[in-house]
Write a protein that holds these residues in place. Structure first.
Motif, PDB file in Angstrom:
ATOM      1  N   UNK A   1       0.847  -1.189   0.000  1.00 14.66           N
ATOM      2  CA  UNK A   1       0.000   0.000   0.000  1.00 14.66           C
ATOM      3  C   UNK A   1       0.891   1.250   0.000  1.00 14.66           C
ATOM      4  N   UNK A   2       0.584   2.151  -0.888  1.00 11.48           N
ATOM      5  CA  UNK A   2       1.329   3.408  -0.970  1.00 11.48           C
ATOM      6  C   UNK A   2       0.710   4.434  -0.020  1.00 11.48           C
ATOM      7  N   UNK A   3       1.569   5.133   0.678  1.00 13.05           N
ATOM      8  CA  UNK A   3       1.160   6.220   1.574  1.00 13.05           C
ATOM      9  C   UNK A   3       1.549   7.520   0.881  1.00 13.05           C
ATOM     10  N   UNK A   4       0.612   8.446   0.847  1.00 11.93           N
ATOM     11  CA  UNK A   4       0.874   9.730   0.202  1.00 11.93           C
ATOM     12  C   UNK A   4       0.858  10.860   1.231  1.00 11.93           C
ATOM     13  N   UNK A   5       1.892  11.665   1.214  1.00 12.66           N
ATOM     14  CA  UNK A   5       1.893  12.935   1.928  1.00 12.66           C
ATOM     15  C   UNK A   5       1.657  13.990   0.864  1.00 12.66           C
ATOM     16  N   UNK A  22      -3.938   7.296   2.357  1.00 15.50           N
ATOM     17  CA  UNK A  22      -3.596   6.077   1.629  1.00 15.50           C
ATOM     18  C   UNK A  22      -4.640   5.798   0.545  1.00 15.50           C
ATOM     19  N   UNK A  23      -5.428   6.828   0.220  1.00 14.30           N
ATOM     20  CA  UNK A  23      -6.402   6.730  -0.867  1.00 14.30           C
ATOM     21  C   UNK A  23      -5.677   6.466  -2.182  1.00 14.30           C
ATOM     22  N   UNK A  54       3.827  13.404  -2.299  1.00 15.90           N
ATOM     23  CA  UNK A  54       5.033  12.637  -2.007  1.00 15.90           C
ATOM     24  C   UNK A  54       4.618  11.195  -1.702  1.00 15.90           C
ATOM     25  N   UNK A  55       4.909  10.224  -2.581  1.00 13.15           N
ATOM     26  CA  UNK A  55       4.529   8.830  -2.333  1.00 13.15           C
ATOM     27  C   UNK A  55       5.604   8.083  -1.530  1.00 13.15           C
ATOM     28  N   UNK A  56       5.158   7.185  -0.646  1.00 12.95           N
ATOM     29  CA  UNK A  56       6.068   6.377   0.164  1.00 12.95           C
ATOM     30  C   UNK A  56       5.546   4.952   0.234  1.00 12.95           C
ATOM     31  N   UNK A  57       6.470   4.010   0.277  1.00 11.81           N
ATOM     32  CA  UNK A  57       6.100   2.598   0.354  1.00 11.81           C
ATOM     33  C   UNK A  57       6.028   2.081   1.786  1.00 11.81           C
ATOM     34  N   UNK A  58       6.497   2.872   2.749  1.00 13.27           N
ATOM     35  CA  UNK A  58       6.415   2.433   4.149  1.00 13.27           C
ATOM     36  C   UNK A  58       6.033   3.602   5.045  1.00 13.27           C
ATOM     37  N   UNK A  59       5.388   3.264   6.152  1.00 12.18           N
ATOM     38  CA  UNK A  59       4.994   4.272   7.128  1.00 12.18           C
ATOM     39  C   UNK A  59       6.225   4.927   7.739  1.00 12.18           C
ATOM     40  N   UNK A  60       7.263   4.157   7.949  1.00 15.54           N
ATOM     41  CA  UNK A  60       8.495   4.695   8.544  1.00 15.54           C
ATOM     42  C   UNK A  60       9.106   5.786   7.663  1.00 15.54           C
TER      43      UNK A  60
END
Length: 77
Positions: A1-5, A22-23, A54-60
């Protein structure tokens, strides 16, 4: 799941909002902050612009970026 800021801005008032989702389509997501939602209710949701995503592959990774970004962009006084 990709997380977006993301950074969104109300184009008529200039207010900016830094948020997370995470939409699947972060462009459609308007934000959920209490002050932000009140602001767009008063001034119009149709004036929201997405400035950056800004896409991220992890919450960290997202958390590290968000903390650094917030620290670098804080405006006091």
């Amino acid at each position: 799941m990709t997380i977006y800021l993301f950074i969104k801005q109300h184009s008529t008032t200039g207010l900016k909002y830094f948020g997370k989702t995470d939409c699947q389509n972060p462009l459609k997501y308007t934000g959920s902050g209490k002050y932000w939602k009140s602001h767009i209710k008063k001034h119009g949701v149709e004036f929201i612009e997405t400035l950056q995503i800004f896409p991220f592959e992890s919450q960290e990774e997202a958390t590290t970026f968000a903390l650094n970004f917030s620290f670098e962009n804080i405006h006091i006084g």
